[in-house]
Write a protein that holds these residues in place. Structure first.
Motif, PDB file in Angstrom:
ATOM      1  N   THR A  43     -16.120   3.442   2.250  1.00 29.16           N
ATOM      2  CA  THR A  43     -15.178   4.496   1.860  1.00 29.16           C
ATOM      3  C   THR A  43     -14.031   3.916   1.047  1.00 29.16           C
ATOM      4  OG1 THR A  43     -15.719   5.770   3.854  1.00 29.16           O
ATOM      5  CG2 THR A  43     -13.673   6.323   2.723  1.00 29.16           C
ATOM      6  N   ARG A  44     -13.503   2.794   1.490  1.00 29.90           N
ATOM      7  CA  ARG A  44     -12.380   2.162   0.782  1.00 29.90           C
ATOM      8  C   ARG A  44     -12.789   1.690  -0.616  1.00 29.90           C
ATOM      9  NH1 ARG A  44     -11.246  -1.003   4.471  1.00 29.90           N
ATOM     10  NH2 ARG A  44     -12.245  -2.936   3.761  1.00 29.90           N
ATOM     11  N   GLU A  45     -13.977   1.111  -0.737  1.00 33.30           N
ATOM     12  CA  GLU A  45     -14.453   0.659  -2.047  1.00 33.30           C
ATOM     13  C   GLU A  45     -14.623   1.835  -3.002  1.00 33.30           C
ATOM     14  OE1 GLU A  45     -14.693  -2.257  -3.218  1.00 33.30           O
ATOM     15  OE2 GLU A  45     -14.690  -3.587  -1.474  1.00 33.30           O
ATOM     16  N   LEU A  46     -15.120   2.950  -2.503  1.00 34.05           N
ATOM     17  CA  LEU A  46     -15.275   4.136  -3.332  1.00 34.05           C
ATOM     18  C   LEU A  46     -13.925   4.663  -3.798  1.00 34.05           C
ATOM     19  CD1 LEU A  46     -18.056   5.906  -1.245  1.00 34.05           C
ATOM     20  CD2 LEU A  46     -18.289   5.227  -3.640  1.00 34.05           C
ATOM     21  N   GLN A  47     -12.963   4.708  -2.896  1.00 36.32           N
ATOM     22  CA  GLN A  47     -11.630   5.193  -3.255  1.00 36.32           C
ATOM     23  C   GLN A  47     -10.981   4.296  -4.297  1.00 36.32           C
ATOM     24  OE1 GLN A  47      -9.976   5.241   0.689  1.00 36.32           O
ATOM     25  NE2 GLN A  47     -10.582   7.357   1.086  1.00 36.32           N
ATOM     26  N   GLN A  48     -11.168   2.997  -4.161  1.00 37.92           N
ATOM     27  CA  GLN A  48     -10.628   2.071  -5.145  1.00 37.92           C
ATOM     28  C   GLN A  48     -11.317   2.239  -6.497  1.00 37.92           C
ATOM     29  OE1 GLN A  48     -11.070  -1.770  -3.274  1.00 37.92           O
ATOM     30  NE2 GLN A  48      -9.332  -1.476  -1.909  1.00 37.92           N
ATOM     31  N   ALA A  49     -12.623   2.464  -6.470  1.00 38.33           N
ATOM     32  CA  ALA A  49     -13.375   2.649  -7.709  1.00 38.33           C
ATOM     33  C   ALA A  49     -12.899   3.875  -8.468  1.00 38.33           C
ATOM     34  CB  ALA A  49     -14.862   2.766  -7.406  1.00 38.33           C
ATOM     35  N   ASP A  50     -12.490   4.904  -7.731  1.00 41.23           N
ATOM     36  CA  ASP A  50     -12.044   6.140  -8.377  1.00 41.23           C
ATOM     37  C   ASP A  50     -10.818   5.908  -9.245  1.00 41.23           C
ATOM     38  OD1 ASP A  50     -12.684   8.777  -8.812  1.00 41.23           O
ATOM     39  OD2 ASP A  50     -11.507   9.561  -7.146  1.00 41.23           O
ATOM     40  N   ALA A  51     -10.041   4.888  -8.905  1.00 41.53           N
ATOM     41  CA  ALA A  51      -8.807   4.604  -9.641  1.00 41.53           C
ATOM     42  C   ALA A  51      -8.986   3.542 -10.714  1.00 41.53           C
ATOM     43  CB  ALA A  51      -7.717   4.168  -8.658  1.00 41.53           C
ATOM     44  N   GLN A  52     -10.191   3.007 -10.872  1.00 43.70           N
ATOM     45  CA  GLN A  52     -10.431   1.926 -11.825  1.00 43.70           C
ATOM     46  C   GLN A  52     -11.087   2.474 -13.093  1.00 43.70           C
ATOM     47  OE1 GLN A  52     -12.671  -1.166  -9.879  1.00 43.70           O
ATOM     48  NE2 GLN A  52     -11.256  -1.281  -8.160  1.00 43.70           N
ATOM     49  N   ALA A  53     -10.390   2.352 -14.208  1.00 44.74           N
ATOM     50  CA  ALA A  53     -10.924   2.874 -15.469  1.00 44.74           C
ATOM     51  C   ALA A  53     -12.193   2.149 -15.891  1.00 44.74           C
ATOM     52  CB  ALA A  53      -9.869   2.752 -16.563  1.00 44.74           C
ATOM     53  N   ALA A  54     -12.328   0.893 -15.500  1.00 46.87           N
ATOM     54  CA  ALA A  54     -13.506   0.115 -15.895  1.00 46.87           C
ATOM     55  C   ALA A  54     -14.777   0.616 -15.213  1.00 46.87           C
ATOM     56  CB  ALA A  54     -13.302  -1.358 -15.573  1.00 46.87           C
ATOM     57  N   VAL A  55     -14.613   1.347 -14.120  1.00 43.96           N
ATOM     58  CA  VAL A  55     -15.764   1.891 -13.385  1.00 43.96           C
ATOM     59  C   VAL A  55     -16.032   3.309 -13.865  1.00 43.96           C
ATOM     60  CG1 VAL A  55     -16.699   2.525 -11.132  1.00 43.96           C
ATOM     61  CG2 VAL A  55     -15.265   0.487 -11.361  1.00 43.96           C
ATOM     62  N   ARG A  56     -17.215   3.528 -14.423  1.00 52.79           N
ATOM     63  CA  ARG A  56     -17.579   4.853 -14.909  1.00 52.79           C
ATOM     64  C   ARG A  56     -18.698   5.489 -14.083  1.00 52.79           C
ATOM     65  NH1 ARG A  56     -15.694   5.793 -20.207  1.00 52.79           N
ATOM     66  NH2 ARG A  56     -17.479   7.108 -20.740  1.00 52.79           N
ATOM     67  N   VAL A  57     -19.462   4.668 -13.386  1.00 52.21           N
ATOM     68  CA  VAL A  57     -20.542   5.134 -12.517  1.00 52.21           C
ATOM     69  C   VAL A  57     -20.575   4.233 -11.288  1.00 52.21           C
ATOM     70  CG1 VAL A  57     -23.043   5.451 -12.280  1.00 52.21           C
ATOM     71  CG2 VAL A  57     -21.920   6.024 -14.439  1.00 52.21           C
ATOM     72  N   VAL A  58     -20.849   4.831 -10.124  1.00 51.06           N
ATOM     73  CA  VAL A  58     -20.976   4.066  -8.887  1.00 51.06           C
ATOM     74  C   VAL A  58     -22.398   4.213  -8.355  1.00 51.06           C
ATOM     75  CG1 VAL A  58     -20.172   3.766  -6.510  1.00 51.06           C
ATOM     76  CG2 VAL A  58     -18.542   4.401  -8.307  1.00 51.06           C
ATOM     77  N   VAL A  59     -22.982   3.098  -7.967  1.00 53.06           N
ATOM     78  CA  VAL A  59     -24.309   3.075  -7.349  1.00 53.06           C
ATOM     79  C   VAL A  59     -24.170   2.591  -5.917  1.00 53.06           C
ATOM     80  CG1 VAL A  59     -26.611   2.027  -7.364  1.00 53.06           C
ATOM     81  CG2 VAL A  59     -25.517   2.673  -9.529  1.00 53.06           C
ATOM     82  N   ILE A  60     -24.766   3.310  -4.966  1.00 53.30           N
ATOM     83  CA  ILE A  60     -24.822   2.868  -3.576  1.00 53.30           C
ATOM     84  C   ILE A  60     -26.275   2.550  -3.247  1.00 53.30           C
ATOM     85  CG2 ILE A  60     -24.429   3.480  -1.158  1.00 53.30           C
ATOM     86  CD1 ILE A  60     -22.317   5.479  -2.105  1.00 53.30           C
ATOM     87  N   THR A  61     -26.527   1.337  -2.790  1.00 52.99           N
ATOM     88  CA  THR A  61     -27.891   0.932  -2.456  1.00 52.99           C
ATOM     89  C   THR A  61     -27.843   0.021  -1.233  1.00 52.99           C
ATOM     90  OG1 THR A  61     -29.976   0.116  -3.406  1.00 52.99           O
ATOM     91  CG2 THR A  61     -27.968  -1.111  -3.948  1.00 52.99           C
ATOM     92  N   GLY A  62     -29.008  -0.486  -0.831  1.00 56.86           N
ATOM     93  CA  GLY A  62     -29.074  -1.331   0.353  1.00 56.86           C
ATOM     94  C   GLY A  62     -29.649  -2.700   0.049  1.00 56.86           C
ATOM     95  N   ALA A  63     -29.228  -3.692   0.823  1.00 58.13           N
ATOM     96  CA  ALA A  63     -29.795  -5.038   0.706  1.00 58.13           C
ATOM     97  C   ALA A  63     -31.091  -5.112   1.508  1.00 58.13           C
ATOM     98  CB  ALA A  63     -28.797  -6.067   1.229  1.00 58.13           C
ATOM     99  N   GLY A  64     -31.987  -5.980   1.061  1.00 53.32           N
ATOM    100  CA  GLY A  64     -33.227  -6.169   1.803  1.00 53.32           C
ATOM    101  C   GLY A  64     -34.189  -5.011   1.645  1.00 53.32           C
TER     102      GLY A  64
END
Length: 267
Positions: A43-64
């Motif tokens: 949740t915190r990473e997503l909120q931070q991404a919302d404020a970053q101009a360099a981030v235009r798309v967010v991908v959520i995936t899993g390891a392994g």
């Protein structure tokens, strides 16, 4: 004799490439089952991404080999917290953050998505699956109800009756059937999945970010509005879009018969 320093793997790995921020759930030994640290960090990473101009798309995936196996039951066993308190503290803020984020969120389902992991998989604006991925609304197996938004999302995708059947019988949905049912938009081969997801996300990142933010805002609002309310919302947001430099660039590119350039260095 000196001991080796203990390194702690982050529960969420982050990678920013070509304006695409990939957030990887990183508990592969537990099929990325969610504990509080993972949910609150995501949740915190997503909120931070919302404020970053360099981030235009967010991908959520899993390891392994898993996307997310749902709640780590060992993490909540014996805890002095009600189910309601736990959801309000962890999952509900996460789902609200995804749906309210001013940027496209892609859920890249690389393996099993079960329980709350299924809810997370369905919460993306666009859902990309690997051929070996699957989804299961497993809650009824332990006599609980689906949560983390599944009761809202799933019937809007497949209808009430199919949603109830999937939830009641806890039947696994494979990628081929998920595509037919509308649970995902694309299915990619397992061995090229991560490259295919990155390529797709970069295509999306080249689109007009401000216009897509407003489009998402309008769509989310329209899901619970009347036609008249949606029309009024469109009229308001269309003016906001038309006043933005992206619109001028799009019209100028159309007239000049050249590709529009919607990415600027300042975002």
């Amino acid at each position: 004799m000196t001991s080796e320093p203990v390194t702690h793997e982050p529960v969420i790995r982050t990678e920013l490439k070509a304006h695409v921020l990939t957030l990887t759930l990183n508990r592969p030994d537990k099929l990325n089952a969610a504990n509080d640290e993972l949910l609150l960090t995501l949740t915190r990473e997503l909120q931070q991404a919302d404020a970053q101009a360099a981030v235009r798309v967010v991908v959520i995936t899993g390891a392994g080999r898993g996307f997310c196996a749902g709640q780590d039951l060992g993490d909540v066993s014996g805890r002095d917290m009600t189910f309601t308190e736990h959801l309000h503290h962890t999952y509900n803020p996460l789902i609200r953050t995804i749906r309210g984020l001013g940027k496209p969120v892609l859920t890249a389902v690389n393996g099993v998505a079960a329980g709350a992991g299924a809810s997370l998989a369905l919460a993306g604006d666009i859902r990309l699956w690997a051929q070996g991925a699957s989804l299961i609304e497993v809650f009824s197996n332990i006599a609980l109800i689906p949560d983390s938004g599944s009761t809202w999302t799933l019937p809007r995708l497949v209808g009430y009756h199919r949603a109830f059947e999937l939830m009641a019988l806890a039947e696994r949905v494979r990628a081929e059937d998920a595509l037919k049912m509308g649970l995902c938009e694309h299915v990619f081969p397992d061995d090229t999945f991560r490259d295919d997801v990155q390529a797709y996300a970069e295509r999306l990142a080249a689109r007009p970010a401000h216009a897509l933010k407003l489009t998402k805002q309008a769509l989310v609002a329209a899901l619970t509005s009347t036609l008249d309310e949606a029309l009024d919302q469109e009229a308001i947001l269309q003016q906001v879009a038309g006043d933005h430099w992206e619109h001028e660039e799009g019209v100028g590119a159309f007239k000049a018969k050249r590709p529009a350039q919607f990415v600027r260095e300042e975002g």
